[in-house]
Motif scaffolding. Sequence first.
Motif, short mmCIF file in Angstrom:
data_model
loop_
_atom_site.label_atom_id
_atom_site.label_comp_id
_atom_site.label_asym_id
_atom_site.label_seq_id
_atom_site.Cartn_x
_atom_site.Cartn_y
_atom_site.Cartn_z
N PRO A 144 0.83 -1.20 0.00
CA PRO A 144 0.00 0.00 0.00
C PRO A 144 0.87 1.25 0.00
O PRO A 144 1.84 1.35 0.76
N VAL A 145 0.54 2.20 -0.86
CA VAL A 145 1.33 3.43 -0.98
C VAL A 145 0.40 4.62 -1.18
O VAL A 145 -0.76 4.48 -1.58
N SER A 146 0.94 5.78 -0.91
CA SER A 146 0.30 7.04 -1.29
C SER A 146 1.33 7.84 -2.08
O SER A 146 2.53 7.81 -1.76
N GLY A 147 0.86 8.54 -3.11
CA GLY A 147 1.79 9.30 -3.94
C GLY A 147 1.18 10.58 -4.44
O GLY A 147 -0.05 10.73 -4.50
N VAL A 148 2.04 11.51 -4.78
CA VAL A 148 1.61 12.77 -5.38
C VAL A 148 1.97 12.73 -6.85
O VAL A 148 3.04 12.26 -7.23
N VAL A 149 1.06 13.21 -7.69
CA VAL A 149 1.28 13.19 -9.14
C VAL A 149 2.29 14.28 -9.49
O VAL A 149 2.06 15.47 -9.25
N THR B 232 4.55 9.63 -1.06
CA THR B 232 4.35 10.52 0.08
C THR B 232 4.14 9.73 1.36
O THR B 232 4.34 10.28 2.45
N ALA B 233 3.74 8.46 1.25
CA ALA B 233 3.57 7.61 2.42
C ALA B 233 3.78 6.16 2.02
O ALA B 233 3.20 5.69 1.05
N ILE B 234 4.65 5.47 2.78
CA ILE B 234 4.92 4.05 2.56
C ILE B 234 5.55 3.51 3.84
O ILE B 234 6.33 4.21 4.51
N ASN B 235 5.21 2.29 4.20
CA ASN B 235 5.79 1.67 5.39
C ASN B 235 7.29 1.43 5.19
O ASN B 235 7.75 1.18 4.07
N ASP B 236 8.02 1.49 6.29
CA ASP B 236 9.48 1.31 6.23
C ASP B 236 9.84 -0.01 5.55
O ASP B 236 10.67 -0.05 4.63
N ALA B 237 9.25 -1.12 6.01
CA ALA B 237 9.60 -2.44 5.47
C ALA B 237 9.20 -2.56 4.01
O ALA B 237 9.90 -3.20 3.22
N ASP B 238 8.08 -1.93 3.61
CA ASP B 238 7.65 -1.98 2.22
C ASP B 238 8.62 -1.21 1.32
O ASP B 238 8.91 -1.64 0.20
N ARG C 148 13.94 4.30 8.33
CA ARG C 148 13.60 4.31 9.74
C ARG C 148 12.60 5.43 9.99
O ARG C 148 12.90 6.60 9.76
N GLN C 149 11.41 5.06 10.46
CA GLN C 149 10.36 6.01 10.78
C GLN C 149 10.13 7.00 9.64
O GLN C 149 10.01 8.21 9.84
N GLY C 150 10.07 6.44 8.44
CA GLY C 150 9.76 7.27 7.27
C GLY C 150 10.93 8.02 6.69
O GLY C 150 10.77 8.74 5.71
N VAL C 151 12.13 7.88 7.25
CA VAL C 151 13.31 8.59 6.75
C VAL C 151 14.19 7.59 6.00
O VAL C 151 14.66 6.61 6.60
N PRO C 152 14.41 7.78 4.70
CA PRO C 152 15.26 6.85 3.94
C PRO C 152 16.74 7.14 4.15
O PRO C 152 17.16 8.29 4.20
#
Length: 225
Positions: A79-84, A105-111, A183-187
């Motif tokens: 599952p993801v969220s993205g901006v066009v 714009t939103a994705i789980n760390d493991a994903d 980690r916590q949304g930071v790549p």
Amino acid sequence: MRHRSGNGRPNREPVHNRRRFARLRKPFQAVYFPTQEVRVPAVGLDFSGGGFCLLTQEPLPQGSELLNAAVLIGERPVPVSGVVRWRDTVLYRGRRHYRYGLKFTAINDADWEHIMQASAEGEKDGNAFATGNTLTSSQRDMLVPYLVQRRVVELLVRAGRLDQPRSSGVAPVQYRLEGYMMRQGVPYLRLTVRSKRTVFATASEFATKLLVPIDGPRAAPILVS
């Protein structure tokens, strides 16, 4: 600009030399959700750690800039969220289709780590960085901003693994790309940095594992071991 193809295949997005992530150009199943009640099947054309390209039979609703979706990467639904970020119209099998480039714009760390592993193991274009290789100076500067390189040097000096530079420049160290982590949304980049320190004419070599944030040059690198 709109790009059309008369051979039944969507035109490809121009390749940019400054891409930081491996991009896998391989079709995959996807579903997007224009509203909470509606799910629409689509086809993904490529993906990377930064986002993905989506091909749809119908245009997104007018004014849609944020999109929720589920993409199937290596038999794993993500599952993801993205901006066009860009859109165009193409001819595919004689029919008009709509192509969208989306930035996560939103994705789980493991994903995200799963996507990075899948893209690194798949087909890479000429701009992808191979894991396990020592970075050239140009690759290093592309992946690691100069300010972050300075902070890496400061960290190694404080840890006693590098001589204090004699000037304000960056000390000669080697970077090896080991992979990616979120980690916590930071790549982060997973790097091994090779350095030397000389004490009383005796030189010692060190291989330091670091996490270096990909976005935001003001963030500090993290010493792992």
